[in-house]
Design a protein around this motif. Structure first.
Motif, PDB file in Angstrom:
ATOM      1  N   HIS A  20     -20.618  40.685  -6.244  1.00  0.00           N
ATOM      2  CA  HIS A  20     -20.563  40.077  -4.920  1.00  0.00           C
ATOM      3  C   HIS A  20     -21.501  40.813  -3.991  1.00  0.00           C
ATOM      4  O   HIS A  20     -21.930  41.947  -4.264  1.00  0.00           O
ATOM      5  N   TYR A  21     -21.808  40.168  -2.895  1.00  0.00           N
ATOM      6  CA  TYR A  21     -22.653  40.737  -1.851  1.00  0.00           C
ATOM      7  C   TYR A  21     -21.934  40.597  -0.517  1.00  0.00           C
ATOM      8  O   TYR A  21     -20.949  39.873  -0.386  1.00  0.00           O
ATOM      9  N   ARG A  22     -22.465  41.294   0.459  1.00  0.00           N
ATOM     10  CA  ARG A  22     -21.793  41.297   1.759  1.00  0.00           C
ATOM     11  C   ARG A  22     -21.789  39.911   2.398  1.00  0.00           C
ATOM     12  O   ARG A  22     -20.868  39.570   3.146  1.00  0.00           O
ATOM     13  N   ARG A  23     -22.797  39.109   2.122  1.00  0.00           N
ATOM     14  CA  ARG A  23     -22.882  37.790   2.739  1.00  0.00           C
ATOM     15  C   ARG A  23     -21.988  36.763   2.052  1.00  0.00           C
ATOM     16  O   ARG A  23     -21.830  35.646   2.569  1.00  0.00           O
ATOM     17  N   THR A  24     -21.405  37.095   0.880  1.00  0.00           N
ATOM     18  CA  THR A  24     -20.628  36.119   0.127  1.00  0.00           C
ATOM     19  C   THR A  24     -19.254  35.938   0.768  1.00  0.00           C
ATOM     20  O   THR A  24     -18.512  36.905   0.929  1.00  0.00           O
ATOM     21  N   PRO A  25     -18.877  34.714   1.124  1.00  0.00           N
ATOM     22  CA  PRO A  25     -17.546  34.495   1.732  1.00  0.00           C
ATOM     23  C   PRO A  25     -16.431  34.769   0.722  1.00  0.00           C
ATOM     24  O   PRO A  25     -16.579  34.535  -0.481  1.00  0.00           O
ATOM     25  N   LEU A  26     -15.305  35.232   1.233  1.00  0.00           N
ATOM     26  CA  LEU A  26     -14.165  35.521   0.366  1.00  0.00           C
ATOM     27  C   LEU A  26     -13.622  34.244  -0.268  1.00  0.00           C
ATOM     28  O   LEU A  26     -13.211  34.257  -1.442  1.00  0.00           O
ATOM     29  N   ALA A  27     -13.603  33.146   0.469  1.00  0.00           N
ATOM     30  CA  ALA A  27     -13.079  31.895  -0.085  1.00  0.00           C
ATOM     31  C   ALA A  27     -13.886  31.454  -1.307  1.00  0.00           C
ATOM     32  O   ALA A  27     -13.322  30.963  -2.294  1.00  0.00           O
ATOM     33  N   HIS A  28     -15.206  31.626  -1.262  1.00  0.00           N
ATOM     34  CA  HIS A  28     -16.038  31.252  -2.415  1.00  0.00           C
ATOM     35  C   HIS A  28     -15.738  32.158  -3.603  1.00  0.00           C
ATOM     36  O   HIS A  28     -15.650  31.684  -4.752  1.00  0.00           O
ATOM     37  N   LEU A  29     -15.575  33.450  -3.373  1.00  0.00           N
ATOM     38  CA  LEU A  29     -15.291  34.379  -4.472  1.00  0.00           C
ATOM     39  C   LEU A  29     -13.942  34.064  -5.120  1.00  0.00           C
ATOM     40  O   LEU A  29     -13.811  34.115  -6.353  1.00  0.00           O
ATOM     41  N   ILE A  30     -12.940  33.749  -4.308  1.00  0.00           N
ATOM     42  CA  ILE A  30     -11.624  33.409  -4.866  1.00  0.00           C
ATOM     43  C   ILE A  30     -11.712  32.130  -5.687  1.00  0.00           C
ATOM     44  O   ILE A  30     -11.095  32.022  -6.757  1.00  0.00           O
ATOM     45  N   LYS A  31     -12.491  31.160  -5.218  1.00  0.00           N
ATOM     46  CA  LYS A  31     -12.651  29.918  -5.967  1.00  0.00           C
ATOM     47  C   LYS A  31     -13.310  30.175  -7.315  1.00  0.00           C
ATOM     48  O   LYS A  31     -12.864  29.658  -8.354  1.00  0.00           O
ATOM     49  N   VAL A  32     -14.365  30.994  -7.328  1.00  0.00           N
ATOM     50  CA  VAL A  32     -15.028  31.342  -8.590  1.00  0.00           C
ATOM     51  C   VAL A  32     -14.072  32.105  -9.495  1.00  0.00           C
ATOM     52  O   VAL A  32     -14.014  31.873 -10.717  1.00  0.00           O
ATOM     53  N   GLN A  33     -13.318  33.021  -8.929  1.00  0.00           N
ATOM     54  CA  GLN A  33     -12.393  33.843  -9.713  1.00  0.00           C
ATOM     55  C   GLN A  33     -11.330  32.994 -10.401  1.00  0.00           C
ATOM     56  O   GLN A  33     -11.050  33.173 -11.595  1.00  0.00           O
ATOM     57  N   ARG A  34     -10.749  32.071  -9.689  1.00  0.00           N
ATOM     58  CA  ARG A  34      -9.685  31.239 -10.269  1.00  0.00           C
ATOM     59  C   ARG A  34     -10.242  30.292 -11.333  1.00  0.00           C
ATOM     60  O   ARG A  34      -9.619  30.085 -12.376  1.00  0.00           O
ATOM     61  N   LYS A  35     -11.409  29.705 -11.082  1.00  0.00           N
ATOM     62  CA  LYS A  35     -12.013  28.841 -12.090  1.00  0.00           C
ATOM     63  C   LYS A  35     -12.371  29.627 -13.345  1.00  0.00           C
ATOM     64  O   LYS A  35     -12.156  29.156 -14.471  1.00  0.00           O
ATOM     65  N   ALA A  36     -12.941  30.819 -13.148  1.00  0.00           N
ATOM     66  CA  ALA A  36     -13.344  31.626 -14.303  1.00  0.00           C
ATOM     67  C   ALA A  36     -12.136  32.005 -15.149  1.00  0.00           C
ATOM     68  O   ALA A  36     -12.211  32.019 -16.389  1.00  0.00           O
ATOM     69  N   TRP A  37     -11.020  32.314 -14.514  1.00  0.00           N
ATOM     70  CA  TRP A  37      -9.825  32.642 -15.291  1.00  0.00           C
ATOM     71  C   TRP A  37      -9.340  31.439 -16.096  1.00  0.00           C
ATOM     72  O   TRP A  37      -8.918  31.584 -17.247  1.00  0.00           O
ATOM     73  N   SER A  38      -9.403  30.281 -15.513  1.00  0.00           N
ATOM     74  CA  SER A  38      -8.994  29.083 -16.238  1.00  0.00           C
ATOM     75  C   SER A  38      -9.917  28.817 -17.422  1.00  0.00           C
ATOM     76  O   SER A  38      -9.457  28.450 -18.510  1.00  0.00           O
ATOM     77  N   TYR A  39     -11.234  29.026 -17.244  1.00  0.00           N
ATOM     78  CA  TYR A  39     -12.179  28.800 -18.324  1.00  0.00           C
ATOM     79  C   TYR A  39     -12.023  29.824 -19.446  1.00  0.00           C
ATOM     80  O   TYR A  39     -12.135  29.483 -20.631  1.00  0.00           O
ATOM     81  N   ALA A  40     -11.752  31.081 -19.088  1.00  0.00           N
ATOM     82  CA  ALA A  40     -11.742  32.151 -20.088  1.00  0.00           C
ATOM     83  C   ALA A  40     -10.392  32.319 -20.763  1.00  0.00           C
ATOM     84  O   ALA A  40     -10.321  32.492 -21.995  1.00  0.00           O
TER      85      ALA A  40
END
Length: 668
Positions: free
Chosen positions: A356-376
């Motif tokens: 992650h980077y400082r400019r990345t919104p938390l909502a986007h990171l949580i969305k990626v995190q939840r999708k990645a867990w479902s995929y993996a």
């Protein structure tokens, strides 16, 4: 116009620019540097050199471009928010005056001045090792905050903070002067700190965690209808027992000024429907009080009070399940007793992070995190993951969501996952499984729209060292459920540290960070057991989060069982009419804690004196069953009616679930 392969349009030459002809906006400010006032270029250069001069010594010997950018940002921030100089002695005297009264405050001031004249350092006095540890931690946090923001603390203490400000400390034990003959500046006993010209808001949080501003009158006797005597007011035992309670409640007061969440803003403040009075309940075994008949939000991700109770209970539940799973002699419900090895099951804890980077919104990171867990590893994992589970004996997992924020790289959401294994892993198997987990997680994150992961930080898998399962189970419970008690590493801060820093510095950036966290965390589960492990979780603690919050006290502990030898474990010591609750007690947020401290430190006499100082009438607005002061005209309202279930529809086939009776009381 630039030509694109496959188009007949020729490339248009781009005119060359000189080194000083870079893109600028209409005001003349550079598009590649922080915006400055619209002034002449040479004047702007002189201003930059002046701002950068004080911070030039912080650069390394061979500065990189990033070092220069950060150094420039720090210089601009220091120029925009200069340190505020205040009279530290006057502010300190105002705090003493509000907490101890004019006589004791004057004695403290004389003792401080005498100590300075003698050439000695006026240092704080600590009643316990825990107080000393808290003071050291505050210094560490202040140093880290100064390093993070680039500026020093605007209000440094003047040669120490002075003695402990705990409620009920006697004047003879404060400072060196004790009682003073005349207060300074001809201050009468009826005057307050505001009369000295020093602004002290009653809603401010105390300078030290666990301290309050209630100025209780000295009492000769303690009126309490219980067998055991209360600890001495201001003693180390009392402060240690209630320190955690005070910290969570004070932090909730801060968050209720910051939050946009409706239920959090009402937590611990509004009464539950259908009650006619608020109650103060006393727990005899721990000399602790708590308010009942108040609403609770039950949000572990937002509220520090409810979150501490829920996380403590869930941590105990997870630790008990983990230790029983690894112990071959422990009895487990079917079919879990047959899923583990005869010598006991295995445990492992994995940590999954994102780039992650400082400019990345938390909502986007949580969305990626939840999708990645479902995929993996979730519903879309595929058959390969099922083969991996069978190979390494993975029965199920418990997943916890956490996030921190750092000034360098922004929000850092991550998962802590406890794996319940059929048998313990060897070191070779641990490394193999860790590599497999990383490969699946890396592929899933890329598929979900995240950045490429680092092998060093992407996934980490831990197992018990030297077979010490009990210590590992405690480590798992603390690491997975103790976000409220943990501090961020490497300059990162937890959401509750951000709120605490906002209470201390009023930095608008902290307010914006909390608002972003609050918006992104809505609807996110902080803890989830896999579906096949839910019966195991119910076996060790089958309560819902609502039941945990309503039954636990302020430290998350279970309520004590009644003791026939010494009477009931809980006693209702105070009743408050709802109009007095709204118009007087809630008017100042800290008064709820002040009343609790009054009874814990000075008994019913001190509590009555404090309430009467708020212009409440004893025996009408407030009362106690201990001295038979209940007003004769008060009647509890009838309980709310419960809609009856239709008789022609069987209960088990009713389209609506049966309505449970109104709970008698909630605690806070």
């Amino acid at each position: 116009m630039i030509s694109v392969p496959g188009t007949p349009c020729p490339a248009t030459p781009v005119p060359a620019r000189s080194g000083d002809d870079h893109p600028t906006d209409t005001s003349g400010a550079s598009a590649f540097s922080p915006q400055l006032p619209a002034v002449d270029r040479s004047e702007r250069a002189d201003r930059r050199s002046q701002l950068e001069a004080p911070a030039s010594t912080t650069l390394p010997a061979d500065p990189t471009p990033r070092d220069l950018v950060r150094q420039r940002q720090a210089a601009l921030h220091a120029a925009e928010y200069p340190p505020v100089k205040v009279d530290a002695d006057a502010a300190q005297f105002a705090r003493w005056l509000d907490r101890f009264g004019p006589d004791a405050a004057a004695g403290l001031a004389q003792g401080r001045d005498a100590t300075r004249e003698s050439g000695k350092k006026f240092a704080p006095s600590y009643d316990s090792a825990l107080d000393k540890f808290d003071a050291d931690m505050r210094k560490i946090r202040a140093t880290a905050r100064a390093k993070r923001t680039g500026i020093s603390d605007p209000t440094p203490p003047t040669e120490g903070e002075g003695p402990s400000d705990a409620v009920g400390s006697t004047e003879a034990g404060l400072g060196q002067g004790g009682r003073s003959a005349t207060p300074p500046n001809d201050l009468s006993p009826s005057q307050k700190a505001s009369d000295l010209g020093v602004s002290v808001s009653p809603e401010d949080i105390g300078d030290e965690s666990g301290t309050r501003r209630a100025n209780l009158p000295a009492t000769d006797t303690i009126v309490r209808n219980v067998d055991a005597e209360a600890p001495t007011a201001g003693s180390a035992a009392l402060k240690k027992a209630n320190k955690k309670r005070d910290h969570w409640h004070e932090l909730r007061i801060v968050l209720q000024k910051m939050t946009q969440d409706d239920t959090l803003s009402k937590c611990g403040r509004l009464p539950i429907p259908g009650v006619g009075r608020m109650k103060l309940r006393y727990q005899k075994a721990k000399n602790r009080t708590n308010w009942v008949n108040v609403r609770t939000c039950r949000k572990a991700n937002l509220c520090p009070v409810c979150g501490n109770r829920i996380r403590t209970a869930r941590g105990d539940q997870l630790a008990a399940a983990a230790m029983a799973w690894a112990n071959p002699d422990a009895k487990l419900p079917a079919p879990f007793d047959k899923l583990r090895d005869e010598k006991g099951g295995g445990l492992a804890m994995g940590t999954f992070t994102l780039k992650h980077y400082r400019r990345t919104p938390l909502a986007h990171l949580i969305k990626v995190q939840r999708k990645a867990w479902s995929y993996a590893f979730g519903r879309e994992c595929g058959k390969n993951w099922q083969k991996v589970r069978a190979r390494y004996g993975i029965i199920g997992d418990v997943r916890v969501f956490e996030t921190t924020w750092g000034s360098a790289n922004g929000w850092h959401p991550h998962f802590h996952v406890t794996y319940f294994l059929a048998r313990p892993l060897t070191e070779a198997q641990r490394k193999e499984l860790e590599q497999i987990l990383f490969q699946r997680w890396e592929k899933a994150v890329g598929r979900a729209g995240g950045y490429t992961l680092s092998r060093k930080y992407g996934v980490r898998l831990d197992v018990p060292k030297n077979g010490d399962v009990e210590a590992f189970a405690r480590y798992i419970a603390k690491e997975m459920t103790g976000l409220l008690t943990k501090t961020g590493q490497k300059g990162r801060r937890t959401p509750w540290q951000i709120a605490q820093d906002y209470a201390e510095t009023k930095n608008p950036q902290d307010m914006a960070l909390w608002a972003q966290y609050e918006d992104a965390i809505r609807g996110v589960w902080w803890l989830r057991w896999s579906d096949n492990l839910n019966p195991l979780a119910q076996h060790f603690d089958g309560r819902t989060e609502e039941e945990i919050v309503d039954a636990s006290n302020d430290e998350g502990d279970e309520p004590a069982a009644p003791e026939p030898e010494t009477g009931p474990a809980f006693i209702d010591v105070l009743g408050v009419r709802l109009d007095a609750w709204f118009q007087v007690i809630l008017k100042v947020p800290t008064r709820r804690l002040d009343a609790q401290h009054a009874f814990e430190g000075s008994g019913l006499t001190g509590l009555r004196a404090l309430l009467e100082s708020w212009n409440l009438t004893w025996g009408h607005d407030v009362w106690s069953d201990l001295d038979d002061s209940t007003p004769p005209d008060f009647r509890e309202p009838a309980p709310l009616p419960t809609p009856p279930t239709p008789h022609h529809i069987p209960a088990q086939h009713s389209p609506h679930p049966p309505t449970h009776p109104q709970p008698e009381l909630f605690t806070c």
